[in-house]
Design an enzyme around this catalytic site. Structure first.
Site, short mmCIF file in Angstrom:
data_model
loop_
_atom_site.label_atom_id
_atom_site.label_comp_id
_atom_site.label_asym_id
_atom_site.label_seq_id
_atom_site.Cartn_x
_atom_site.Cartn_y
_atom_site.Cartn_z
N HIS A 1 33.64 40.05 42.14
CA HIS A 1 34.36 41.29 41.82
C HIS A 1 35.06 41.17 40.47
O HIS A 1 35.87 40.26 40.28
CB HIS A 1 35.38 41.57 42.94
CG HIS A 1 36.08 42.88 42.79
ND1 HIS A 1 37.44 43.01 42.87
CD2 HIS A 1 35.60 44.13 42.58
CE1 HIS A 1 37.77 44.27 42.71
NE2 HIS A 1 36.68 44.98 42.54
N GLU B 1 30.11 42.23 39.68
CA GLU B 1 30.47 43.63 39.43
C GLU B 1 31.47 43.64 38.29
O GLU B 1 32.29 42.72 38.19
CB GLU B 1 31.12 44.21 40.70
CG GLU B 1 31.54 45.67 40.60
CD GLU B 1 33.01 45.92 40.28
OE1 GLU B 1 33.43 47.07 40.31
OE2 GLU B 1 33.75 44.94 39.97
N ASP C 1 33.78 46.71 35.63
CA ASP C 1 34.09 48.11 35.36
C ASP C 1 33.88 48.41 33.88
O ASP C 1 34.25 47.60 33.03
CB ASP C 1 35.55 48.39 35.71
CG ASP C 1 35.88 47.94 37.12
OD1 ASP C 1 35.35 48.56 38.07
OD2 ASP C 1 36.62 46.95 37.28
N HIS D 1 39.43 48.10 33.61
CA HIS D 1 39.63 48.76 34.90
C HIS D 1 40.60 49.92 34.89
O HIS D 1 40.38 50.94 35.55
CB HIS D 1 40.09 47.73 35.95
CG HIS D 1 40.26 48.32 37.31
ND1 HIS D 1 41.41 48.96 37.73
CD2 HIS D 1 39.41 48.37 38.37
CE1 HIS D 1 41.27 49.37 38.98
NE2 HIS D 1 40.07 49.04 39.39
N GLU E 1 30.07 49.24 37.27
CA GLU E 1 30.82 50.39 37.77
C GLU E 1 31.26 51.24 36.59
O GLU E 1 32.01 50.79 35.73
CB GLU E 1 32.04 49.94 38.58
CG GLU E 1 32.76 51.18 39.11
CD GLU E 1 34.07 50.90 39.84
OE1 GLU E 1 34.30 49.77 40.32
OE2 GLU E 1 34.87 51.85 39.92
#
Ligand code: G3P
Ligand code: MG
Length: 255
Positions: free
Chosen positions: A22, A49, A51, A64, A124
């Site tokens: 993450h 993952e 952002d 983020h 993301e």
């Protein structure tokens, strides 16, 4: 509907997205930095993952929050700073002195590192407030035709349905996932309307019956953020395909 494990042979195996670091490996290194991606690879993770947002001058960067203060020494809005200004910030010291001077990374820099490390990525799309359409479109345009050969095709996700739509218009070939906190009652309609092959949901609010329903319908189901290996074990038992973890090393031990 077939499960969306990506576009090429590297990501064809369902286990490929079982344990996903993450924001890189956010428990071990400053989130969404190249150091965090490297740490994830070092821990043996195969997928991460991160952002992606837009700088003030429209460059996709790994970040983020709408604001800079939590994870950098800057102040104000990310979207209020152009890339040159963002590049002068320290994105590592807040996490620990060892990471002092770690810069904000661009999406293109991250792709080079993914390629070096052989990592797969769930990107993301995380629009700053009000920039949903633009962020989806710009990230789509950046990835179109520019995905590195030799690493798995990415999965693109977003909480923003608008960003998912503009992304899909720009780069329809990439597999997409809708992000939700609790699973909405009309989850299937939303996934189908958006052409998504997967649902990424909040682990804490997921119940077994709902998980099994989504999986039985042929969609991939992945949960965030799972740092407790016992919870991961339970989710895998329900048939959940993958979990996002700040401490992927803990989950790899039981996966
Ligand atoms: O993509 C899974 C997870 O990262 C969604 O929540 O806030 O950590 O980006 P957040
Ligand atoms: Mg995220």
């Amino acid at each position: 509907m077939a499960k969306g494990y990506g576009l090429n042979r590297f990501s064809a195996h369902p286990d490929a997205l079982r344990v996903i670091g993450h924001r890189g490996a956010a428990g071990h290194a400053p989130e969404n930095t190249l150091a965090s991606l490297r740490k994830a690879a070092e821990l043996g993770v195969r997928w991460v993952e991160f952002d992606v947002m837009l700088s003030g001058d429209g460059v996709p960067v790994l970040f983020h929050d709408d604001k800079l203060a939590r994870t950098t020494n800057g102040r104000g809005w990310l979207a209020g700073h152009d890339l040159a200004a963002l590049k002068r910030l320290d994105s590592g010291s807040w996490f620990g002195p060892r990471f002092a001077g770690e810069p904000i990374a661009t999406l293109s820099e991250a792709l080079v590192v993914l390629s070096e490390l052989g990592l797969g990525a769930n990107i993301e799309v995380k629009p700053s407030t009000g920039l949903d359409s633009e962020t989806g479109r710009v990230v789509g345009a950046a990835l179109k035709g520019g995905w590195p050969a030799g690493i798995p095709a990415p999965v693109i996700s977003s909480f923003s349905t608008e960003a998912l739509r503009t992304f899909a218009d720009a780069a329809p070939e990439f597999s997409r996932a809708l992000l939700v906190w609790p699973v909405p009652h009309d989850w299937r309609k939303q996934l189908d309307d958006l052409g998504c092959q997967a649902l990424h949901c909040l682990s804490r609010r997921l119940r077994e019956a709902r998980a099994r329903e989504i999986i039985a319908a042929g969609y991939a189901l992945r949960c965030f953020t799972v740092n407790n290996p016992r919870r991961a074990q339970q989710l895998f038992k329900w048939g959940v395909d993958g979990v996002f973890s700040d401490y992927p090393d803990r989950i790899l031990k039981i996966a």
